[in-house]
Design an enzyme around this catalytic site. Sequence first.
Site, short mmCIF file in Angstrom:
data_model
loop_
_atom_site.label_atom_id
_atom_site.label_comp_id
_atom_site.label_asym_id
_atom_site.label_seq_id
_atom_site.Cartn_x
_atom_site.Cartn_y
_atom_site.Cartn_z
CE1 TYR A 1 12.93 31.38 4.07
CE2 TYR A 1 12.45 29.08 4.30
CZ TYR A 1 12.68 30.24 3.53
OH TYR A 1 12.40 30.35 2.05
CE LYS B 1 -0.46 -0.24 4.98
NZ LYS B 1 -1.22 -0.56 6.04
C1 LIG Z 1 -0.40 -1.74 6.75
C2 LIG Z 1 -1.06 -2.57 7.25
C3 LIG Z 1 -0.46 -4.08 7.44
C4 LIG Z 1 0.91 -4.04 7.54
O1 LIG Z 1 1.41 -3.48 8.67
P1 LIG Z 1 3.09 -3.56 8.89
O2 LIG Z 1 3.25 -3.10 10.28
O3 LIG Z 1 3.74 -2.44 8.05
O4 LIG Z 1 3.35 -4.81 8.88
C5 LIG Z 1 -1.04 -5.05 7.62
N1 LIG Z 1 -2.38 -5.12 7.57
C6 LIG Z 1 -3.15 -4.18 7.54
C7 LIG Z 1 -4.57 -3.95 7.75
C8 LIG Z 1 -2.42 -2.75 7.31
O5 LIG Z 1 -3.49 -1.75 7.10
#
Ligand SMILES: *Cc1c(COP(=O)(O)O)cnc(C)c1O
Length: 387
Positions: free
Chosen positions: A273, A41
């Site tokens: 800045y 993702k």
């Molecule tokens: C992002 C996510 C994962 C993976 O999580 P990690 O801690 O990066 O391994 C697994 N399941 C769901 C539902 C997620 O949203």
Amino acid sequence: MRFSETASLRACAEVDLAALRANVRTLRARASGAALMAVVKSDAYGHGAVPCARAAVEAGAEWLGTATPEEALALRAAGLDCRVMCWLWTPGGPWRRAIEADVDVSVSGLWAVGELREAAAAAGAPARVHLKADTGLGRGGCQPGDWPELVAEALRAQADGLITVVGVWSHFACADEPGHPSIQAQLARFREMVAYAEEQGLRPEVRHIANSPAALALPEARFDLVRTGVAVYGISPSPEMGTPADFGLRPVMTLKASLALVKKVPGGHGVSYGHLYTTPGATTLGLVPVGYADGVPRHASGTGPVLVDGKLRTVAGRIAMDQFVVDLGGDEPPPGTEVILFGPGDRGEPTAEDWAQAAGTIAYEIVTRIGTRVPRVYVNVNPEQNG
Ligand SMILES: *Cc1c(COP(=O)(O)O)cnc(C)c1O
């Protein structure tokens, strides 16, 4: 060292696909029998979804996971043909396209079963569904009290040939804090909710609850499938659990920039800045041409570490949109010298975890927020290259 292979680039995020493949193999070995979903993702946590998905599949990942349906459909459009699941749906989502693309979907509430019935009828094929249980995270998923109704509705849609329930799943709240009492409570609740669904006649092919921290540290949470995200990219879920090396993982991303300017300045000179930094004496300053628009967190102003010419330096003053400055202490590396913001750490460079600590966040956020203006440069693309 000059900024070699990518000499014309202001900055780049080098993505080592051999490291990613090795991480997937390590995670699969640890999952001992459970299937592995590589979670890709959010553009594979900033690493690039399609190249990372391909590499993960080459290394044996049986599943790919995304949050949104659009992310899942993009994997199919790129030709990835393994199991793909996506879980973040809103009313009106592209259910029919997901069915037609053979993408597994998640259902947390009755509204989604209704939309799936229509989509499946239109597509002329059943949707493959994972029913999501809220075992204690308090985010997505169906509350235990509402579970019987959701299971009953799913059974009806399945009897009508419109869905096939292939999974029952959930997600942890505190798996990165081993020993947290919520972990065993969620596992017990998950077992109950799976058992109820099975008693009612559902036959899920996969039951799954483990994210990276659970896949790494909680053998009883593996069930049939583990959903690993951050560990695939070689990052430890939390520094308290250990370093990536403790788990046999190697960070995949190296963020580099090319020094844009080196100049002498007198003592007492304000820098960037707000003049949060003033040179303590005559020194040299180096201009690093990346900033918060590239995902370098502004919260790391005055604290972010970088490696320049073999020496660790610290961001001097504010991180701006496109650039920041380091005090080079009188050294005069030539413009074009490579600056490493973070990498695996074995050349003495900082890690994404070091930046997370400097910015008061987690390493997940550091890599995921690297901006689109930073080209991803893939190395060790072919599986023959270093595994
Ligand atoms: C992002 C996510 C994962 C993976 O999580 P990690 O801690 O990066 O391994 C697994 N399941 C769901 C539902 C997620 O949203």
